[in-house]
Design a protein around this motif. Structure first.
Motif, mmCIF file in Angstrom:
data_model
loop_
_atom_site.group_PDB
_atom_site.id
_atom_site.type_symbol
_atom_site.label_atom_id
_atom_site.label_comp_id
_atom_site.label_asym_id
_atom_site.label_seq_id
_atom_site.Cartn_x
_atom_site.Cartn_y
_atom_site.Cartn_z
ATOM 1 N N ARG A 87 0.835 -1.204 0.000
ATOM 2 C CA ARG A 87 0.000 0.000 0.000
ATOM 3 C C ARG A 87 0.868 1.250 0.000
ATOM 4 N NH1 ARG A 87 -5.243 -1.279 3.820
ATOM 5 N NH2 ARG A 87 -5.540 -3.432 3.135
ATOM 6 N N GLU A 88 1.942 1.195 0.738
ATOM 7 C CA GLU A 88 2.828 2.354 0.807
ATOM 8 C C GLU A 88 3.455 2.633 -0.549
ATOM 9 O OE1 GLU A 88 6.722 2.068 2.790
ATOM 10 O OE2 GLU A 88 6.034 3.761 4.019
ATOM 11 N N ALA A 144 0.872 4.055 -2.966
ATOM 12 C CA ALA A 144 0.619 5.464 -2.656
ATOM 13 C C ALA A 144 1.763 6.344 -3.143
ATOM 14 C CB ALA A 144 0.410 5.635 -1.152
ATOM 15 N N ARG A 145 2.999 5.881 -2.945
ATOM 16 C CA ARG A 145 4.149 6.682 -3.374
ATOM 17 C C ARG A 145 4.197 6.789 -4.886
ATOM 18 N NH1 ARG A 145 8.952 5.183 -5.005
ATOM 19 N NH2 ARG A 145 8.871 3.080 -4.114
ATOM 20 N N LEU A 179 1.719 6.611 -6.951
ATOM 21 C CA LEU A 179 0.644 7.503 -7.390
ATOM 22 C C LEU A 179 1.063 8.960 -7.238
ATOM 23 C CD1 LEU A 179 -2.434 5.674 -5.831
ATOM 24 C CD2 LEU A 179 -1.990 5.963 -8.275
ATOM 25 N N ALA A 180 1.690 9.280 -6.117
ATOM 26 C CA ALA A 180 2.138 10.655 -5.887
ATOM 27 C C ALA A 180 3.230 11.048 -6.875
ATOM 28 C CB ALA A 180 2.629 10.813 -4.455
ATOM 29 N N ARG A 234 -9.967 2.554 1.673
ATOM 30 C CA ARG A 234 -8.855 3.393 2.122
ATOM 31 C C ARG A 234 -8.212 4.026 0.886
ATOM 32 N NH1 ARG A 234 -4.168 1.514 6.257
ATOM 33 N NH2 ARG A 234 -6.051 1.312 7.503
ATOM 34 N N LEU A 235 -8.362 5.323 0.744
ATOM 35 C CA LEU A 235 -7.820 6.012 -0.415
ATOM 36 C C LEU A 235 -6.296 6.077 -0.339
ATOM 37 C CD1 LEU A 235 -10.368 8.948 -0.856
ATOM 38 C CD2 LEU A 235 -10.253 6.795 -2.123
ATOM 39 N N LEU A 236 -5.640 5.813 -1.476
ATOM 40 C CA LEU A 236 -4.183 5.808 -1.545
ATOM 41 C C LEU A 236 -3.627 6.975 -2.350
ATOM 42 C CD1 LEU A 236 -3.498 2.014 -2.195
ATOM 43 C CD2 LEU A 236 -3.551 3.228 -0.006
ATOM 44 N N GLY A 237 -4.445 7.566 -3.203
ATOM 45 C CA GLY A 237 -3.963 8.660 -4.037
ATOM 46 C C GLY A 237 -4.850 8.829 -5.241
ATOM 47 N N ARG A 238 -4.324 9.523 -6.252
ATOM 48 C CA ARG A 238 -5.108 9.824 -7.441
ATOM 49 C C ARG A 238 -4.286 9.604 -8.696
ATOM 50 N NH1 ARG A 238 -6.007 16.199 -8.160
ATOM 51 N NH2 ARG A 238 -6.556 15.423 -10.226
ATOM 52 N N GLY A 259 -8.310 3.531 -4.439
ATOM 53 C CA GLY A 259 -8.482 3.093 -3.061
ATOM 54 C C GLY A 259 -8.405 1.582 -2.928
#
Length: 231
Positions: A19-20, A23-24, A26-27, A129-133, A150
């Protein structure tokens, strides 16, 4: 944050998408220029490698969708919906749950995506749980879509809205992240050939903006140029 292995990919050994890491990525992979039907057309015609889309056009209708990743024992899947055949817009097409931004959303795209998902599929928004966009996507029909990614933790129950949703189904993320499954097709619209992405899963054709957003997900999550995912 929990660091369970969600999906493995890579030729030189397994690279873990936690998940981490998702998220990274995506960012890191977000492009504020956006993308869309017109940008894809410019790319096909030999334009910029990643042309932007007119996301600041105030004539566009803002909308948001959820790109739901479901954690299954066999790996992550992507949840999609099939629209009912009687709808006025995009009948029978495959899409992400979502819709236009409403006043009750107070300008918040995450609220919009989760609300629409709950209304269309019956999925409790608290299970996401949203992780990003991903990048905003401008459609030829005048919408600018903000895709929110998510994670959904089973077990969960669904109660699809029978007026809007004919089916809710899942596609393995591994299938989406295999570039061999991405097809660039075209069709004639008002006398001109218009390109679009298409992905066929079993007997289901995923195309247009939905497929374009999935290609964006692939581009963000799959390492390129020797950029591996940390252990």
């Amino acid at each position: 944050m929990e660091q369970r292995e969600l999906f493995s990919i890579g030729e030189d050994g397994p690279s873990r998408l936690t998940r981490e890491v998702i998220a990274r990525r995506l960012a890191d992979g977000f492009d504020p220029r956006g993308r869309g039907d017109s940008a894809l057309e410019a790319l096909v015609q030999g334009g910029a490698v990643r042309p932007g889309a007119p996301i600041d056009d105030d004539t566009l209708t803002p909308a948001a969708v959820l790109v739901p990743l479901v954690e299954r024992d066999g790996g992550l899947t992507v949840m999609l919906t099939k629209r009912t055949a009687h709808l006025a817009h995009h009948p029978g097409q495959i899409s992400f749950p979502g819709g236009r931004l409403e006043p009750e959303d107070r300008g918040d795209f995450a609220t919009c995506a989760l609300r629409e998902t709950e209304e269309e599929t019956g999925l409790d928004r608290h299970k996401v749980r949203l992780l990003g966009r991903l990048d905003d996507y401008v459609t030829g029909t005048g919408f600018v879509i903000t895709p929110l990614v998510g994670i959904i933790d089973p077990p969960f129950t669904l109660a699809p809205d029978s007026f809007e949703v004919a089916e809710v189904f899942e596609v393995p993320l591994a299938f989406i992240l295999d570039q061999a499954n991405h097809q660039l097709q075209s069709r004639e619209v008002r006398g001109m050939q218009r390109p679009f992405w298409a992905i066929t899963w079993q007997d289901r054709l995923i195309w247009g903006a939905t497929a374009g957003i999935l290609v964006n997900l692939f581009e963000v999550l799959v390492p390129r140029d020797g950029d591996g995912i940390p252990e």
